[in-house]
Design a protein around this motif. Structure first.
Motif, PDB file in Angstrom:
ATOM      1  N   MET A   6       0.843  -1.207   0.000  1.00  0.00           N
ATOM      2  CA  MET A   6       0.000   0.000   0.000  1.00  0.00           C
ATOM      3  C   MET A   6       0.871   1.247   0.000  1.00  0.00           C
ATOM      4  O   MET A   6       1.829   1.339   0.763  1.00  0.00           O
ATOM      5  N   GLN A   7       0.536   2.187  -0.874  1.00  0.00           N
ATOM      6  CA  GLN A   7       1.141   3.525  -0.884  1.00  0.00           C
ATOM      7  C   GLN A   7       0.047   4.508  -0.522  1.00  0.00           C
ATOM      8  O   GLN A   7      -1.005   4.530  -1.165  1.00  0.00           O
ATOM      9  N   TRP A   8       0.291   5.366   0.513  1.00  0.00           N
ATOM     10  CA  TRP A   8      -0.778   6.283   0.898  1.00  0.00           C
ATOM     11  C   TRP A   8      -0.253   7.517   1.612  1.00  0.00           C
ATOM     12  O   TRP A   8       0.410   7.397   2.660  1.00  0.00           O
ATOM     13  N   ASN A   9      -0.548   8.679   1.048  1.00  0.00           N
ATOM     14  CA  ASN A   9      -0.363   9.948   1.751  1.00  0.00           C
ATOM     15  C   ASN A   9      -1.629  10.141   2.575  1.00  0.00           C
ATOM     16  O   ASN A   9      -2.704  10.418   2.032  1.00  0.00           O
ATOM     17  N   ILE A  10      -1.498   9.961   3.894  1.00  0.00           N
ATOM     18  CA  ILE A  10      -2.700   9.911   4.749  1.00  0.00           C
ATOM     19  C   ILE A  10      -3.215  11.295   5.136  1.00  0.00           C
ATOM     20  O   ILE A  10      -4.282  11.380   5.760  1.00  0.00           O
ATOM     21  N   LEU A  11      -2.510  12.373   4.771  1.00  0.00           N
ATOM     22  CA  LEU A  11      -2.827  13.761   5.140  1.00  0.00           C
ATOM     23  C   LEU A  11      -2.490  14.017   6.605  1.00  0.00           C
ATOM     24  O   LEU A  11      -3.140  13.492   7.512  1.00  0.00           O
ATOM     25  N   ALA A  12      -1.452  14.807   6.793  1.00  0.00           N
ATOM     26  CA  ALA A  12      -1.030  15.129   8.166  1.00  0.00           C
ATOM     27  C   ALA A  12      -2.176  15.828   8.884  1.00  0.00           C
ATOM     28  O   ALA A  12      -2.841  16.703   8.324  1.00  0.00           O
ATOM     29  N   GLU A  46      -6.346   8.631 -13.884  1.00  0.00           N
ATOM     30  CA  GLU A  46      -6.636  10.059 -14.064  1.00  0.00           C
ATOM     31  C   GLU A  46      -6.348  10.866 -12.813  1.00  0.00           C
ATOM     32  O   GLU A  46      -6.115  12.067 -12.872  1.00  0.00           O
ATOM     33  N   TYR A  47      -6.433  10.197 -11.658  1.00  0.00           N
ATOM     34  CA  TYR A  47      -6.192  10.934 -10.408  1.00  0.00           C
ATOM     35  C   TYR A  47      -5.758   9.965  -9.310  1.00  0.00           C
ATOM     36  O   TYR A  47      -6.149   8.802  -9.293  1.00  0.00           O
ATOM     37  N   THR A  48      -4.898  10.486  -8.443  1.00  0.00           N
ATOM     38  CA  THR A  48      -4.632   9.800  -7.171  1.00  0.00           C
ATOM     39  C   THR A  48      -4.940  10.739  -6.015  1.00  0.00           C
ATOM     40  O   THR A  48      -4.925  10.346  -4.866  1.00  0.00           O
ATOM     41  N   THR A  49      -5.174  12.010  -6.345  1.00  0.00           N
ATOM     42  CA  THR A  49      -5.606  13.002  -5.349  1.00  0.00           C
ATOM     43  C   THR A  49      -6.646  13.906  -5.988  1.00  0.00           C
ATOM     44  O   THR A  49      -6.569  14.189  -7.198  1.00  0.00           O
ATOM     45  N   TRP A  50      -7.622  14.317  -5.167  1.00  0.00           N
ATOM     46  CA  TRP A  50      -8.713  15.146  -5.703  1.00  0.00           C
ATOM     47  C   TRP A  50      -9.275  15.993  -4.567  1.00  0.00           C
ATOM     48  O   TRP A  50      -9.851  15.455  -3.631  1.00  0.00           O
ATOM     49  N   LYS A  51      -9.035  17.292  -4.652  1.00  0.00           N
ATOM     50  CA  LYS A  51      -9.440  18.187  -3.559  1.00  0.00           C
ATOM     51  C   LYS A  51      -9.855  19.543  -4.091  1.00  0.00           C
ATOM     52  O   LYS A  51      -9.553  19.884  -5.232  1.00  0.00           O
ATOM     53  N   ILE A  52     -10.530  20.298  -3.233  1.00  0.00           N
ATOM     54  CA  ILE A  52     -10.944  21.654  -3.599  1.00  0.00           C
ATOM     55  C   ILE A  52     -10.360  22.637  -2.579  1.00  0.00           C
ATOM     56  O   ILE A  52     -10.641  22.541  -1.385  1.00  0.00           O
ATOM     57  N   ARG A  53      -9.519  23.535  -3.068  1.00  0.00           N
ATOM     58  CA  ARG A  53      -8.944  24.601  -2.248  1.00  0.00           C
ATOM     59  C   ARG A  53      -9.549  25.927  -2.702  1.00  0.00           C
ATOM     60  O   ARG A  53     -10.215  25.982  -3.732  1.00  0.00           O
ATOM     61  N   GLY A 103     -17.690  11.996  -4.961  1.00  0.00           N
ATOM     62  CA  GLY A 103     -18.702  12.994  -4.612  1.00  0.00           C
ATOM     63  C   GLY A 103     -18.293  14.412  -4.989  1.00  0.00           C
ATOM     64  O   GLY A 103     -17.113  14.689  -5.221  1.00  0.00           O
ATOM     65  N   PRO A 104     -19.270  15.319  -5.016  1.00  0.00           N
ATOM     66  CA  PRO A 104     -19.040  16.686  -5.523  1.00  0.00           C
ATOM     67  C   PRO A 104     -18.085  17.516  -4.676  1.00  0.00           C
ATOM     68  O   PRO A 104     -17.459  18.441  -5.177  1.00  0.00           O
ATOM     69  N   ASN A 105     -17.977  17.202  -3.381  1.00  0.00           N
ATOM     70  CA  ASN A 105     -17.074  17.972  -2.520  1.00  0.00           C
ATOM     71  C   ASN A 105     -15.655  17.406  -2.497  1.00  0.00           C
ATOM     72  O   ASN A 105     -14.794  17.909  -1.799  1.00  0.00           O
ATOM     73  N   ARG A 106     -15.475  16.296  -3.268  1.00  0.00           N
ATOM     74  CA  ARG A 106     -14.147  15.669  -3.402  1.00  0.00           C
ATOM     75  C   ARG A 106     -13.591  15.211  -2.044  1.00  0.00           C
ATOM     76  O   ARG A 106     -14.323  14.878  -1.156  1.00  0.00           O
ATOM     77  N   LEU A 107     -12.260  15.275  -1.872  1.00  0.00           N
ATOM     78  CA  LEU A 107     -11.620  14.683  -0.693  1.00  0.00           C
ATOM     79  C   LEU A 107     -10.842  15.763   0.089  1.00  0.00           C
ATOM     80  O   LEU A 107     -10.436  16.739  -0.515  1.00  0.00           O
ATOM     81  N   PRO A 108     -10.593  15.534   1.375  1.00  0.00           N
ATOM     82  CA  PRO A 108     -11.148  14.475   2.221  1.00  0.00           C
ATOM     83  C   PRO A 108     -12.637  14.694   2.469  1.00  0.00           C
ATOM     84  O   PRO A 108     -13.192  15.723   2.107  1.00  0.00           O
ATOM     85  N   SER A 109     -13.284  13.717   3.120  1.00  0.00           N
ATOM     86  CA  SER A 109     -14.721  13.795   3.357  1.00  0.00           C
ATOM     87  C   SER A 109     -15.061  12.945   4.578  1.00  0.00           C
ATOM     88  O   SER A 109     -14.168  12.326   5.159  1.00  0.00           O
ATOM     89  N   PHE A 110     -16.331  12.887   4.910  1.00  0.00           N
ATOM     90  CA  PHE A 110     -16.738  12.022   6.022  1.00  0.00           C
ATOM     91  C   PHE A 110     -16.471  10.551   5.697  1.00  0.00           C
ATOM     92  O   PHE A 110     -16.297   9.742   6.591  1.00  0.00           O
ATOM     93  N   SER A 111     -16.416  10.206   4.401  1.00  0.00           N
ATOM     94  CA  SER A 111     -16.177   8.797   4.091  1.00  0.00           C
ATOM     95  C   SER A 111     -14.719   8.460   3.786  1.00  0.00           C
ATOM     96  O   SER A 111     -14.357   7.294   3.733  1.00  0.00           O
ATOM     97  N   TYR A 112     -13.879   9.474   3.584  1.00  0.00           N
ATOM     98  CA  TYR A 112     -12.471   9.176   3.291  1.00  0.00           C
ATOM     99  C   TYR A 112     -11.572  10.209   3.967  1.00  0.00           C
ATOM    100  O   TYR A 112     -11.780  11.408   3.808  1.00  0.00           O
ATOM    101  N   PRO A 113     -10.542   9.764   4.699  1.00  0.00           N
ATOM    102  CA  PRO A 113      -9.817  10.681   5.595  1.00  0.00           C
ATOM    103  C   PRO A 113      -8.701  11.495   4.951  1.00  0.00           C
ATOM    104  O   PRO A 113      -8.153  12.376   5.602  1.00  0.00           O
ATOM    105  N   SER A 114      -8.335  11.220   3.711  1.00  0.00           N
ATOM    106  CA  SER A 114      -7.218  11.939   3.089  1.00  0.00           C
ATOM    107  C   SER A 114      -7.635  12.518   1.749  1.00  0.00           C
ATOM    108  O   SER A 114      -8.600  12.061   1.129  1.00  0.00           O
ATOM    109  N   ASP A 115      -6.870  13.508   1.288  1.00  0.00           N
ATOM    110  CA  ASP A 115      -7.082  14.044  -0.053  1.00  0.00           C
ATOM    111  C   ASP A 115      -6.392  13.172  -1.103  1.00  0.00           C
ATOM    112  O   ASP A 115      -6.618  13.329  -2.297  1.00  0.00           O
ATOM    113  N   HIS A 116      -5.538  12.245  -0.652  1.00  0.00           N
ATOM    114  CA  HIS A 116      -4.899  11.274  -1.558  1.00  0.00           C
ATOM    115  C   HIS A 116      -5.556   9.908  -1.358  1.00  0.00           C
ATOM    116  O   HIS A 116      -5.795   9.496  -0.213  1.00  0.00           O
ATOM    117  N   LEU A 117      -5.771   9.201  -2.463  1.00  0.00           N
ATOM    118  CA  LEU A 117      -6.300   7.830  -2.382  1.00  0.00           C
ATOM    119  C   LEU A 117      -5.149   6.859  -2.129  1.00  0.00           C
ATOM    120  O   LEU A 117      -4.009   7.100  -2.549  1.00  0.00           O
TER     121      LEU A 117
END
Ligand code: NDP
Ligand code: CA
Length: 318
Positions: free
Chosen positions: A27-33, A247-254, A288-302
């Motif tokens: 497993m490779q994962w940037n868990i988001l500090a 197409e993506y390994t990270t998906w976020k909205i700043r 989902g429309p709000n992308r990551l992280p979210s209530f269902s996924y803890p990081s902005d990286h998958l």
């Protein structure tokens, strides 16, 4: 009372008939500090509640427990000593941690210490031969980015594998630094992997996991793809032609906008290792429309999860 977790499936790769008992799941994962997620990242579409450590720590553990990898490589770990190390040790993982020298977490009020790279391995499956922490350099000048390079021996096959984890410099404008840091890591790996320069077949297979902060057309990607190690990027196997990164390994909205890109990779030595399966990516709808992280996924990286096995040498035993 939270959205269901992503239902991701393993895609089995064509000629993958490796003996199932000797599959190595990575497993490779940037868990988001934690400090960055709450402090500096500015994920404007993610409620602060979803970013609390009390919620995120369970989702992070759940992700590891769902796939039960033999090797887990993480970036942005700022809860190693108080959470990840003890919890995963209880599940049979040994581990190493290398903090960033000047972690941006340290500038966040109420931080939990520096973030860094962590490497966990299933102690029942692998014996530790060697582990080194590396501060990556650029033109001999030490940078703020690090790597861990570990040599493990498989207790089933007796074969060795060298596993590296890294997190290269972020943001645009730093492409040259990522490229130089990547070269420095490859240089270090050369010394670990090459047992006898006269006999490249004796070289130890490599698995290099990282948040490279680089899209596939960047220089550092090219350096890895064309290195003398004969590396390939495992997630290309997910594509129809087998040649295209996801197409993506990270998906976020700043506040500056949406960022959907491929920055994370698992590189492997293609002559000695085979990809047997790759965990697919959640769809845009699932994310989902709000992308990551979210209530269902803890990081902005998958997380990236792959099954590897050792290729048999044709001439072996004869
Ligand atoms: P990087 O540029 O490599 O990025 C550090 C982190 O920021 C990464 O984890 C990265 O995540 C994340 N990041 C990337 N893009 C953005 C963005 N647009 N907005 C918010 N976060 C982002 O940092 P360095 O390691 O080079 O560290 C230098 C930074 O840390 C400087 O900004 C410095 O000011 C700060 N710092 C502050 C200290 C203090 O005490 N105030 C102490 C030490 C450092 P990802 O990889 O997922 O993209
Ligand atoms: Ca980040």
């Amino acid at each position: 009372d939270r959205p269901p977790r992503f239902d991701r499936k393993f895609v089995h790769i064509g000629d993958g008939d490796g003996a199932p008992s000797s599959v190595i799941r990575v497993m490779q994962w940037n868990i988001l500090a934690q400090a960055l997620g709450e402090g500096l990242d500015n994920f404007v579409m993610c409620p602060l509640e979803a970013l609390s450590w009390s919620r995120r720590k369970y989702l992070i553990m759940e992700e590891v427990l769902t796939y039960r990898p033999h090797i887990v490589c993480m970036q942005e770990v700022d809860h190693y000593y108080d959470t990840l190390q003890p919890v995963l040790a209880g599940l049979g993982y040994s581990s190493h941690f290398c903090p960033k020298p000047w972690s941006p977490c340290l500038g966040v009020e109420g931080n939990n210490g520096p973030d860094g790279c962590a490497l966990f391995y299933d102690e029942s499956r692998f014996e530790l031969l060697d582990s080194v922490s590396i501060r990556l350099s650029a033109m001999r000048i030490p940078t703020n980015q690090v790597a861990i390079v570990t040599t493990l021996r498989c207790r089933i096959t007796g074969k060795c594998v060298c596993v590296a984890v890294t997190h290269l410099k972020a943001r645009s404008g730093w492409e040259w630094l990522r490229s130089t840091q990547g070269s420095d890591l490859l240089w270090h790996l050369q010394n670990v992997v090459q047992k006898q320069p006269s006999d490249p077949a004796a070289d130890i297979p490599l698995l290099i996991c990282g948040d490279f902060n680089a899209v596939p057309n960047e220089e550092v990607y090219r350096r890895f793809a064309t290195s003398p190690f004969g590396l390939d990027s495992a997630y290309k196997k997910l594509s129809r032609d087998g040649l295209t990164e996801p197409e993506y390994t990270t998906w976020k909205i700043r506040p500056t906008g949406e960022c959907c890109s491929t920055l994370d990779y698992i590189w492997y030595t293609k002559d000695t290792l085979r990809v047997d399966a790759v965990l697919d990516m959640p769809t845009e709808e699932e994310i989902g429309p709000n992308r990551l992280p979210s209530f269902s996924y803890p990081s902005d990286h998958l997380s990236l999860v792959c099954d590897f096995s050792f290729k048999e040498e044709e001439w072996e035993g004869n």
